[in-house]
Scaffold this motif. Structure first.
Motif, short mmCIF file in Angstrom:
data_model
loop_
_atom_site.label_atom_id
_atom_site.label_comp_id
_atom_site.label_asym_id
_atom_site.label_seq_id
_atom_site.Cartn_x
_atom_site.Cartn_y
_atom_site.Cartn_z
N VAL A 126 0.84 -1.15 0.03
CA VAL A 126 0.05 -0.02 -0.03
C VAL A 126 0.91 1.31 -0.07
O VAL A 126 0.43 2.11 -0.82
CB VAL A 126 -1.04 0.25 1.13
N LEU A 127 2.02 1.33 0.76
CA LEU A 127 2.83 2.20 0.56
C LEU A 127 3.27 2.73 -0.92
O LEU A 127 3.43 3.79 -1.25
CB LEU A 127 4.05 2.01 1.54
N HIS A 142 0.95 7.20 -6.73
CA HIS A 142 -0.39 8.02 -6.95
C HIS A 142 0.39 9.25 -6.75
O HIS A 142 0.03 10.29 -7.30
CB HIS A 142 -1.27 7.73 -6.05
N LEU A 143 1.08 9.69 -5.80
CA LEU A 143 1.86 10.80 -5.30
C LEU A 143 2.57 11.42 -6.53
O LEU A 143 2.60 12.29 -7.04
CB LEU A 143 2.67 10.81 -4.13
N ILE A 190 1.68 1.83 -3.53
CA ILE A 190 0.54 2.26 -4.28
C ILE A 190 0.30 3.78 -3.97
O ILE A 190 0.14 4.45 -4.96
CB ILE A 190 -0.69 1.42 -3.71
N ALA A 191 0.56 4.32 -2.88
CA ALA A 191 0.28 5.66 -2.45
C ALA A 191 1.35 6.43 -2.95
O ALA A 191 1.16 7.56 -3.49
CB ALA A 191 0.53 5.71 -1.02
N LEU A 192 2.64 5.86 -3.03
CA LEU A 192 3.64 6.50 -3.89
C LEU A 192 3.64 7.01 -5.32
O LEU A 192 3.74 7.96 -5.64
CB LEU A 192 4.96 5.79 -3.63
N GLU A 231 0.37 12.19 -9.34
CA GLU A 231 -0.35 13.56 -9.30
C GLU A 231 0.66 14.63 -9.31
O GLU A 231 0.22 15.84 -9.84
CB GLU A 231 -1.03 13.38 -7.58
N PHE A 232 1.63 14.35 -8.68
CA PHE A 232 2.84 15.32 -8.85
C PHE A 232 3.07 15.97 -10.36
O PHE A 232 2.99 17.12 -10.68
CB PHE A 232 4.08 15.06 -8.20
N ASN A 247 1.09 15.46 -12.90
CA ASN A 247 -0.15 16.04 -13.28
C ASN A 247 -0.04 17.71 -12.94
O ASN A 247 -0.49 18.27 -13.96
CB ASN A 247 -0.96 15.49 -12.72
N ASP A 272 0.88 7.92 -18.07
CA ASP A 272 0.90 6.59 -18.13
C ASP A 272 2.12 5.93 -17.35
O ASP A 272 2.10 4.97 -16.71
CB ASP A 272 0.46 5.88 -19.27
N PHE A 295 -0.11 3.50 -11.92
CA PHE A 295 -0.45 2.27 -11.15
C PHE A 295 -0.71 1.16 -12.23
O PHE A 295 -0.03 0.11 -11.84
CB PHE A 295 -1.80 2.54 -10.23
#
Ligand SMILES: Nc1ncnc2c1ncn2[C@@H]1O[C@H](COP(=O)(O)OP(=O)(O)OP(=O)(O)O)[C@@H](O)[C@H]1O
Ligand SMILES: Nc1ncnc2c1ncn2[C@@H]1O[C@H](COP(=O)(O)OP(=O)(O)OP(=O)(O)O)[C@@H](O)[C@H]1O
Ligand SMILES: [Mg+2]
Ligand SMILES: [Mg+2]
Lengths: 335, 238, 370, 254, 287
Positions: free
Chosen positions: A131-132, A138-139, A134-136, A142-143, A145, A254, A258
């Motif tokens: 999960v860490l 996404h960060l 996965i969170a990374l 997002e960054f 983006n 892309d 994830f």
């Protein structure tokens, strides 16, 4: 009694060594032959093959942390994407268009991302670790983006261009140069990694994978070793990212997604974790299969891919390469 | 005449392609106490595991009481009256001591747990602890108690004394003897402490590379110095 | 001879519906107009690109050009995928007909790009005027945080401020938002009289519209304005009564009343199998095929990208969506934008009913870029 | 001689249970100490506290005069404090040769090397063969650990500890599960250890204890109840009752 | 102040919906130790069946829910028998491969059979509309979801911690071979728990459909959300999952309210922070 055993052992070790050396040479030769075949058989599909090489590098890099160190991650595209954006940004914003320099930028970007990811991901184990990661990812996504003035945001970073390699070989529509460039990068990486996984450091990492507490009781620091491996892994993924940026001249979000992370994990497990050739064969087989079925039926091919994955688990539970290797090893033992 | 509680014929078994046991046969009368001896890696654990249905069986037949259990799964054999205390203890680490014992009850009422606590008062003190938090010896006690709670008719013990304090060992061996005599339990004991095993058993077999190499009574073994030397690798028995 | 057209689109994955509509539009056009032009047979080759992935897009386009030898590239649902292909068009000597990707800038990347869809600037600008004319002076803008969302926000803002209104707040929310209640609370707290919203068509629009309804905004008189992505026809049955009365502007409504559209809806319905799945990419694809046919006619089936593109500059025809033409300068489609209201038709089916027409709209986004 | 290893007022409790209750021990180079006590007395916990695998509630650990209480497990190993595990902890997919080689390389600070194969390092291999030879594991050297019997794994566990060339060696039931025929090998290995090495062994096999130890410490309910010569331990009433049972009556302690 | 209350209500409602949907996964992952990425696929099947039952067969909402749960279990039985049974106790990555494969297949089939459009499950009148809480309104079906969540949590907790079935299940997961040697029929235990997990995911899919609408890509779209919730809670722990859902729901809602443009950042940073503080999740079972 003991003496007799000793001689027996000291003779056994060298034969092992020869065998593994031979296997290495055969492996390198196999890559070259397959690369040649690819070139000859699919001259019209080099863009795809180049992409396969780029993703292979990502999967190899994932194998380093997952297969060899037992770190579960679903965010490995962060390293790949960072490499791709690093290579893309130096070209698009700073006019550094030499492909070798761009690759170097990719290596640096990937390694830096590896440092960041390693720092975070190594703070937990098992599912929370997953999960860490996965969170990374996404960060990172997002960054990229948000930083659209640098990365082009969701429209992608365009305007990337690469000079001819050594000023001679131009990147053309048919993708000859990109392909050869990719094959050479891949070979270099595979040879280096081969050395790495055999080395004392590689052995240490395998030990950490099995029991980090035991390693600590031997006086080594698992965290430091894993951190190191993460950075190396980042560099490898960065090469893949850079190759992708150079050959396609765009970098999209892309490459930090994830989805790509998950796909690379699937390819790795498909081939078999913990061996470089497993990673390579997994990537090649998955991507070619996907390309084939998605061209044959662009609408319902996902079912076919799903069936392939299920079949692999049922009939080759150690992955395609892993199972084949185990089979041959058993045959040899039986002889 | 009642059937023998355990009857093993021509057993061959192993792990995947590796064969470990070859043609092992023996049979035991009710209440018998059999010691299985042998050096390291000779297949003692494999023999018990095979009887419990946990390895790959290539050949042979296993009868438990009146039924043939050769093709039965592990759980079914347990319900036929087989109890197995493995060498690795196999405590359920995420279950508490009480829950660990509960799994062994095989449907008996919860009050039966007291039997285990009587046998090992130490366990009662630690009954709310997780299995993973127990000391080595406590795990051994738990493992043994858990299986005995199911009232097996045939009990397989793989080095049950390992890691136990000398006092406890004595008490435990006494308890096993008691179970065999009054509880009508047939016991197979694998043990490294040869003397303890011989004091306990009325029959001995010795395994050598997966085959039966010696069969007889403890007394006969004490006098067969050659067998002791060759098969067990120790100088002699006191 | 066989002339091949390579179409890249999302035929599987989360946007499979839109890919399916690409194919339906193309099939409908070919079923109506035949697969032959002169002696040449048209063959369409599909390649799947489930999500935005420029590298893969480029690899697919290259394969289509080099291996399949297509003369035309078409399709493309996402902007980055289209962008990735523009650099190879010249060398490949192929025109690119964009059937959906809606960022203004694409047409500037190569002179060989022609677009038959729309841009977000084009569809979002008119709604600003509608909102202002309805007497709404303060609006809060809520968009998904990615390229098209930002475009929509900018377009609306430009239009609304020009008309004299005020944007009290501009919120960008993550694409993967499931629960819109907090957003609705923000809207309430902002004191705006109306909301401008853009979300990509699909599952999230359902949550958004329902939250708008259930959190009492609709009842509280806060008007919702949006480009038509929010109320695409295939989503309307799911949105149900919550969407009734919503005002959107868009280039195409399935209910558009014209003989061309009736024929189109019938033909695409057949191609889809299930007529209720019809969405706007179908019309982009249908018109895209029209343009490609005209190109083939103009070049006589020879591969000559420049000539082909030259031939359709200024081309005008009556599309199912109404009269359209290709702007010779930008190669983007000039078309009518309609104001629609969600209502029920006679049969009780939810439709986007056209209630006002903004004629001959170009792309304000290109002007804004300069 | 100054102590090489000191534990001062060590305390640890789990919930309400005081598992280590104010324990102090000091050992000089060359000491051979046996730590015995009833099951659950806190022996393994003591080792875990000392090696840094568990944080103590209070108290200090000193190695050759240096306080290591705040140093991590790996750091203590590097300073010469090595342990073996009561339940073997080995790498199932690796071979005994790899285990020992890894320990040797780590000891020499060479596990950071990213090239070269230990099989090709003659100095490393010589030591590997030698060490495994003394424990009789040579013919299993290239088998995977998961394929070798438990008793043999125990021997390997000791080999790994020995390869680290410790100053202080803590052995947690090294002979548990090892048949009598092979305890001889362990004893031999222990006897061959460098004379200046301090060894603390936890063991329930009293024969082994009495042959090995020159000093016995008895732990019960987390506290030391006896610390003295082996000959005296069987005479201590508390130890007899809590631990030895009838063993004390037999005259093994001779 | 009213804003705070308002956010709290939204957070609670959202968190409980998350809980209902993901708790089945906590059972498979934490108790059966199967990384079941196909969880969303089963939830989706439940949603489809309910939608079909309510729309096309005209059954009532309650009946539709039951039909969905039972129907999904029936569909899952062969999947368990022939596929899942092969991966119990297998390495996690193998499980990932298998369950992703299953998910792909189900997506493909759903797309083919049901078409790519959104499906809804019509609510009964009693669950439609909004309830007035005094300071604000809240959709009635969210209250319903909150109740469902609490009921499921209580029932599951009791089953797992207090019944003999729960003990046997946990024992089988810790060491299947040993449990079998003690007479536990592990295959049956596994099959039953799998059925429970699948039934829960179907139930969650139906109850949560208002928030996460049913469409073929559902199976993958929310996979990450489910994984995150379950792991942050500590797989296998019902109270843990409940806390995680409420905390994450709260963070997500607050972030979305205060700074929607950084909503994702906020959420994932919080996830990282939580795991750094609780490396096993809020209430991870110890290995
Ligand atoms: N899982 C396994 N896979 C392959 N071979 C195995 C496996 N387990 C044990 N063996 C082999 O089987 C043989 C017998 O092992 P077993 O554990 O039965 O011995 P044992 O007599 O119980 O020894 P010990 O006294 O050490 O417990 C050994 O040579 C061992 O290498
Ligand atoms: N993490 C823990 N939480 C709670 N209690 C624990 C924990 N770890 C150990 N204990 C308890 O502390 C006591 C001491 O355990 P320890 O393992 O040190 O015993 P030991 O002396 O080594 O016993 P043995 O000879 O049986 O190995 C035991 O009763 C055990 O149950
Ligand atoms: Mg054994
Ligand atoms: Mg202990």
């Amino acid at each position: 009694m003991t003496i007799a055993m000793n001689t027996q052992i000291t003779t056994a070790a060298p034969t092992r060594r020869h065998r593994s050396l031979g296997r290495d040479a055969a492996g390198i030769a196999a890559i070259l032959v397959l690369a040649g075949f690819g070139y000859l058989l699919f001259p019209d599909n080099l863009a795809l093959l180049t992409r396969v090489i780029a993703i292979s590098l990502l999967v190899l890099s994932l194998d380093l942390v997952t297969g060899y160190c037992g770190v579960a991650t679903l965010g490995h595209a962060a390293l790949f994407g960072s490499g791709a954006y690093a290579a893309g940004i130096v070209s698009a914003h700073y006019g550094i268009t030499d492909p070798l320099l761009m690759t170097a930028a990719g290596v640096a970007g990937g390694a830096a991302a590896g440092l960041v990811c390693g720092f975070v991901v190594l703070r937990a184990h098992g599912l929370p670790q997953l999960v860490l990661s996965i969170a990374l990812i996404h960060l990172f996504h997002e960054f990229a983006n948000k930083a659209s003035s640098w990365t082009g945001g969701s429209d992608g970073l365009s305007g990337v261009s690469a000079d001819p390699v050594f000023g001679i070989f131009e990147f053309d529509l048919y993708g000859h140069t990109a392909y050869v460039f990719g094959v050479i990068l891949l070979l270099a990486v595979v040879i280096l990694l081969r050395l790495l996984v055999r080395s004392p450091f590689g052995m240490l990492c395998r030990g950490i994978k099995e029991d980090a507490l035991r390693i600590r009781a031997m006086g080594a620091s698992p965290k430091a070793a894993l951190m190191k491996m993460y950075v190396i892994s980042g560099a490898v993924a960065g090469v893949g990212g850079a190759l992708n940026a150079i050959s396609t001249q765009v970098v999209g979000l892309d490459s930090l997604s994830f989805t790509l992370s998950a796909e690379s994990l699937v390819m790795l497990v498909l081939g078999g974790t913990g061996s470089l050739f497993g990673a390579l064969s997994g990537t090649v087989i998955f991507m070619l299969f996907e390309d084939y079925v998605s061209a044959a039926n662009p609408f319902h091919w996902l079912t076919m891919v799903g069936a392939l994955l299920i079949a692999v688990v049922l009939f080759a539970p150690k992955g395609l390469y892993g199972t084949a290797a185990a089979f041959f090893a058993r045959r040899r033992e039986a002889e | 005449m009642p059937a023998t509680p355990l009857d093993v014929e021509n057993l061959s078994a192993g792990y995947g392609p590796t064969r470990v046991l070859e043609g092992v046969s023996f049979s035991m009368p009710a209440g018998a106490r059999l010691a299985i001896l042998g050096r390291n890696g000779m297949g003692k654990t494999t023999l018990l595991a095979t009887l419990a249905g946990q390895t790959k069986l290539y050949d042979g037949r296993i009868r438990l009481g009146s039924s043939d259990v050769t093709a039965m799964a592990s759980a079914a054999r347990a319900h036929q009256g087989l109890g197995y205390v493995p060498q690795a203890r196999c405590i359920f680490p995420t279950l508490t001591v009480e829950e660990n014992l509960f799994v062994g009850l095989k449907g008996r009422p919860k009050t039966a747990l007291e039997e285990a606590y009587q046998m090992f008062p130490r366990l009662k003190e630690r009954r709310r602890n997780l299995g993973s938090q127990l000391s080595g010896g406590e795990q051994q006690m738990l493992s043994t108690a858990r299986t005995i709670l199911g009232r097996p008719s045939v009990l397989l013990l793989d080095e049950p004394l390992e890691g136990l304090a000398p006092v406890i060992c004595e008490e435990l061996m006494a308890a096993f003897s008691e179970l065999a005599q009054t509880g009508d339990m047939t016991i197979l004991l694998v043990e490294q402490r040869i003397q303890s095993a011989l004091d306990f058993a009325d029959q001995v077999i010795i395994l050598e590379r997966g085959r039966l190499a010696w069969t007889g009574t403890p007394d006969a073994l004490s006098t067969d110095h050659d067998a002791v030397e060759r098969l067990l690798g120790v100088g002699g028995l006191h | 001879d066989t002339i091949k057209v390579g179409v890249v689109g999302p035929f599987s994955g989360p946007f499979a519906l839109q890919g399916k509509n690409f194919k339906a539009g193309i099939d409908a056009y070919m079923a109506t107009n035949g697969a032959k032009i002169g002696d040449n047979t048209i063959e369409v080759i599909y390649r799947d690109l489930p999500a935005a992935d420029p590298a893969q897009s480029k690899a697919l386009a290259q394969e289509l050009v080099v291996k399949e030898k297509v003369q035309y590239l078409a399709g493309f649902y996402f902007t980055p995928d289209a962008m990735a292909v523009t650099p190879i068009l010249k060398q490949a000597n192929t025109p690119l007909v964009i059937m959906n990707a809606a960022t203004s800038a694409i047409v500037t990347k190569s002179p060989l790009v022609v677009r038959t869809s729309f841009t977000l600037w084009q569809t979002s600008t008119p709604i600003a005027k509608v909102a202002f004319d309805k007497g709404v002076k303060k609006v809060i803008s809520v968009v998904s945080d990615y390229g098209p969302g930002v475009d929509a926000e900018n377009a609306f803002k430009a239009g609304f401020e020009k008309a004299g209104g005020e944007i009290v707040e501009a919120i960008r929310m993550p694409l993967a938002t499931n629960d819109f209640s907090p957003i609705m609370q923000r809207i309430k707290d902002s004191g705006a009289q109306g909301v401008f919203a853009f979300l990509p068509s699909g599952p999230t629009t359902l949550g958004f519209v329902k939250a708008y309804d259930e959190n009492g905004l609709k009842a509280g008189g806060i008007q919702l304005f949006a480009p038509g992505d929010l109320t695409q026809e295939s989503d309307l049955p799911a949105l149900g009564d919550a969407a009734l009365g919503m005002l959107t502007t868009f280039h195409y409504a399935v209910s558009h009343d014209s003989p061309e559209n009736r024929a189109f809806v019938e033909a695409t319905g057949k191609a889809l199998g299930n007529p209720s799945e019809l969405t706007f990419p179908a019309v982009g694809a249908y018109d895209g095929m029209h343009v490609i046919y005209k190109m083939i006619e103009a070049t006589g089936g020879k591969q000559d990208a420049e000539k082909a593109v030259e031939a359709v500059k200024g081309l005008s025809w009556t599309s199912p969506r109404g009269p359209v033409s290709i702007d010779p300068e930008s190669r983007h489609l000039t078309q009518n934008i309609y104001l629609r209201e969600v209502t029920k038709d006679a049969g009780g089916k939810y439709i986007n009913k056209e209630i006002q027409v903004f004629e001959k709209q170009g792309d304000p986004g290109l002007a804004a870029m300069k | 001689m100054s102590p090489v290893f000191e534990v001062i007022n060590l305390r640890k409790s789990f919930g309400g249970l005081a598992v280590t209750n104010n324990v102090s021990i000091s050992m000089a180079p060359g000491d051979r100490v046996a730590l015995i006590g009833p099951n659950g007395a806190g022996k393994t916990t003591f080792v875990n506290l000392v090696t840094g695998n568990l944080p103590p509630d209070s108290g200090d650990v000193r190695l050759a005069g240096e306080t290591v209480t705040r140093i991590g497990a790996a750091g203590r190993v590097r300073r010469g404090l090595v342990r073996s595990f009561q339940v073997t902890r080995l790498f199932q997919e690796m071979t005994p040769a790899e285990h020992v080689a890894l320990a040797i390389l780590q000891r020499d600070g060479r596990t950071g090397r990213m090239f070269g194969n230990f099989l090709k390092m003659p100095n490393v291999m010589a030591e590997v063969v030698d060490l495994l030879g003394t424990l009789g594991l040579n013919d299993l050297m290239h088998r995977k650990v998961r394929e070798i019997a438990y008793g043999q794994q125990r021997l390997l566990e000791i080999a790994v500890a020995m390869a680290l060339k410790p100053k202080v060696l803590l052995l947690d039931e090294p002979a548990a599960g090892v048949p009598q025929s092979d305890t001889g090998r362990i004893e031999q290995a222990l006897a061959d250890l460098p004379a200046d090495l301090a060894v603390l062994m936890i063991e329930h096999d009293m024969d082994l204890v009495f042959r090995f130890a020159r000093r016995v410490i008895v732990l019960a309910a987390g506290a030391i109840i006896f610390d003295g010569a082996p000959a005296d331990v069987t005479k201590d009433a508390r130890v007899r009752e809590a631990y030895l049972g009838s063993y004390a009556n037999a005259s093994h302690a001779a | 102040m009213q804003t705070v209350f308002s956010i709290a209500v939204d957070a609670l409602a959202y968190g409980m919906v998350l809980f209902v949907i993901s708790i089945g996964l906590s059972v498979t992952m934490g108790l059966m130790r199967v990384v079941n990425l196909a969880h969303g696929a089963f939830a989706m099947i439940g949603g489809y069946i309910a939608s079909y039952a309510a729309h096309d067969l005209g059954l009532g909402y309650g009946i539709a829910v039951i039909v969905a749960v039972v129907g999904t279990i029936v569909i899952a039985i062969p999947v368990e028998r022939f596929l899942f049974r092969r991966i119990y106790g297998a390495p996690e990555l193998t499980q990932v491969l298998m369950t992703i494969g299953i998910t792909f297949c189900i997506i493909g089939i759903a797309n083919y059979v049901m078409g790519p459009t959104l499906k809804t499950i019509p609510l009964p009148d009693g669950l439609r509309g909004s309830a007035d809480l005094g300071f604000r309104t809240i959709p009635v079906h969210r209250l319903f979801a909150i109740l469902c969540g609490l009921a499921v949590a209580a029932a599951l907790w009791y089953t797992i911690e207090k019944t003999s079935f729960g003990v046997k299940l946990r024992a089988s997961v810790d060491n299947a071979a040993m449990a079998a040697a003690l007479g536990v029929r592990t295959e049956i235990i596994y099959a039953l728990s799998f059925a429970v997990a699948v039934g829960l995911s179907a139930f969650g899919g139906v109850v949560g459909a208002e928030l996460l609408p049913v469409e073929p890509y559902y199976a993958l779209r929310y996979m990450v959300t489910f994984l995150v919730v379950v792991s942050v809670g500590g797989a296998g722990s019902i109270p843990g999952a409940l806390i995680a859902c409420l905390v994450l729901g709260g963070i997500d809602t607050t972030g979305r309210y205060l700074m929607p443009e950084y909503g994702e950042f906020f959420f994932y940073l919080a996830v990282i922070a939580i795991i750094c503080v609780f490396p096993r999740g809020f209430a991870g079972r110890m290995k």
